[in-house]
Design an enzyme around this catalytic site. Sequence first.
Site, PDB file in Angstrom:
ATOM      1  N   HIS A  24      -9.835   6.361  14.269  1.00  0.00           N
ATOM      2  CA  HIS A  24      -9.202   6.750  13.012  1.00  0.00           C
ATOM      3  C   HIS A  24      -7.709   6.999  13.218  1.00  0.00           C
ATOM      4  O   HIS A  24      -7.316   7.738  14.106  1.00  0.00           O
ATOM      5  CB  HIS A  24      -9.876   8.008  12.465  1.00  0.00           C
ATOM      6  CG  HIS A  24      -9.319   8.464  11.168  1.00  0.00           C
ATOM      7  ND1 HIS A  24      -9.202   9.794  10.849  1.00  0.00           N
ATOM      8  CD2 HIS A  24      -8.847   7.780  10.107  1.00  0.00           C
ATOM      9  CE1 HIS A  24      -8.685   9.898   9.640  1.00  0.00           C
ATOM     10  NE2 HIS A  24      -8.455   8.686   9.172  1.00  0.00           N
ATOM     11  N   ASP A  69      -7.799   3.433   6.188  1.00  0.00           N
ATOM     12  CA  ASP A  69      -7.550   4.869   6.084  1.00  0.00           C
ATOM     13  C   ASP A  69      -7.418   5.271   4.617  1.00  0.00           C
ATOM     14  O   ASP A  69      -6.715   4.613   3.853  1.00  0.00           O
ATOM     15  CB  ASP A  69      -6.273   5.227   6.839  1.00  0.00           C
ATOM     16  CG  ASP A  69      -6.171   6.705   7.159  1.00  0.00           C
ATOM     17  OD1 ASP A  69      -6.579   7.533   6.316  1.00  0.00           O
ATOM     18  OD2 ASP A  69      -5.685   7.040   8.247  1.00  0.00           O
ATOM     19  N   TYR A 119       9.568  -2.662  13.751  1.00  0.00           N
ATOM     20  CA  TYR A 119       9.410  -3.026  15.164  1.00  0.00           C
ATOM     21  C   TYR A 119       9.038  -1.804  16.001  1.00  0.00           C
ATOM     22  O   TYR A 119       8.155  -1.878  16.870  1.00  0.00           O
ATOM     23  CB  TYR A 119      10.693  -3.652  15.728  1.00  0.00           C
ATOM     24  CG  TYR A 119      11.057  -5.002  15.162  1.00  0.00           C
ATOM     25  CD1 TYR A 119      10.083  -5.944  14.836  1.00  0.00           C
ATOM     26  CD2 TYR A 119      12.382  -5.359  14.969  1.00  0.00           C
ATOM     27  CE1 TYR A 119      10.426  -7.185  14.328  1.00  0.00           C
ATOM     28  CE2 TYR A 119      12.738  -6.602  14.465  1.00  0.00           C
ATOM     29  CZ  TYR A 119      11.755  -7.508  14.145  1.00  0.00           C
ATOM     30  OH  TYR A 119      12.091  -8.738  13.646  1.00  0.00           O
TER      31      TYR A 119
END
Length: 153
Positions: A24, A69, A119
Amino acid sequence: MVILKGIPSVLTPELLYVLAQMGHGDELVLADANFPTSSVCKCGPVEIRADGVRIPELLKAILKLFPLDTYDESAAVMDLVPSDLLKGLKVPIWDQYSELLKQAGSDGNMKPVERFAFYERAKKAFAVVATGETALYGNLIIKKGVIPPEEQC
């Protein structure tokens, strides 16, 4: 290629293993063909190759197994650079992502993240999947959620 009942053949054994290992809050980057996958993965994420595979096809397959999520943002995209914003560049692939995320139970929202921040976030991901996606701004990050007890086998 994996030949198993109910498992889309686009999901490689390596990718299935990574999806199973993730917990998770862990994030998975689906990187377009221009993304610096190997460079980013030198900082820690597992590098998975899915050369030639388009992200919508891969995302659809992943979302059959991967809970998103629900406590935090479940998806993020690389935001347009200022010059592309000024041009009014459209990113139609984001509509495809949003629809697939909605089909998986999400609200379909994707947080835009500035290029260099994207990034840096990718360097902290669990894994980066290098795809053959050629659409501009095709990069997507998805965050793993939980499977409620009533949905577990």
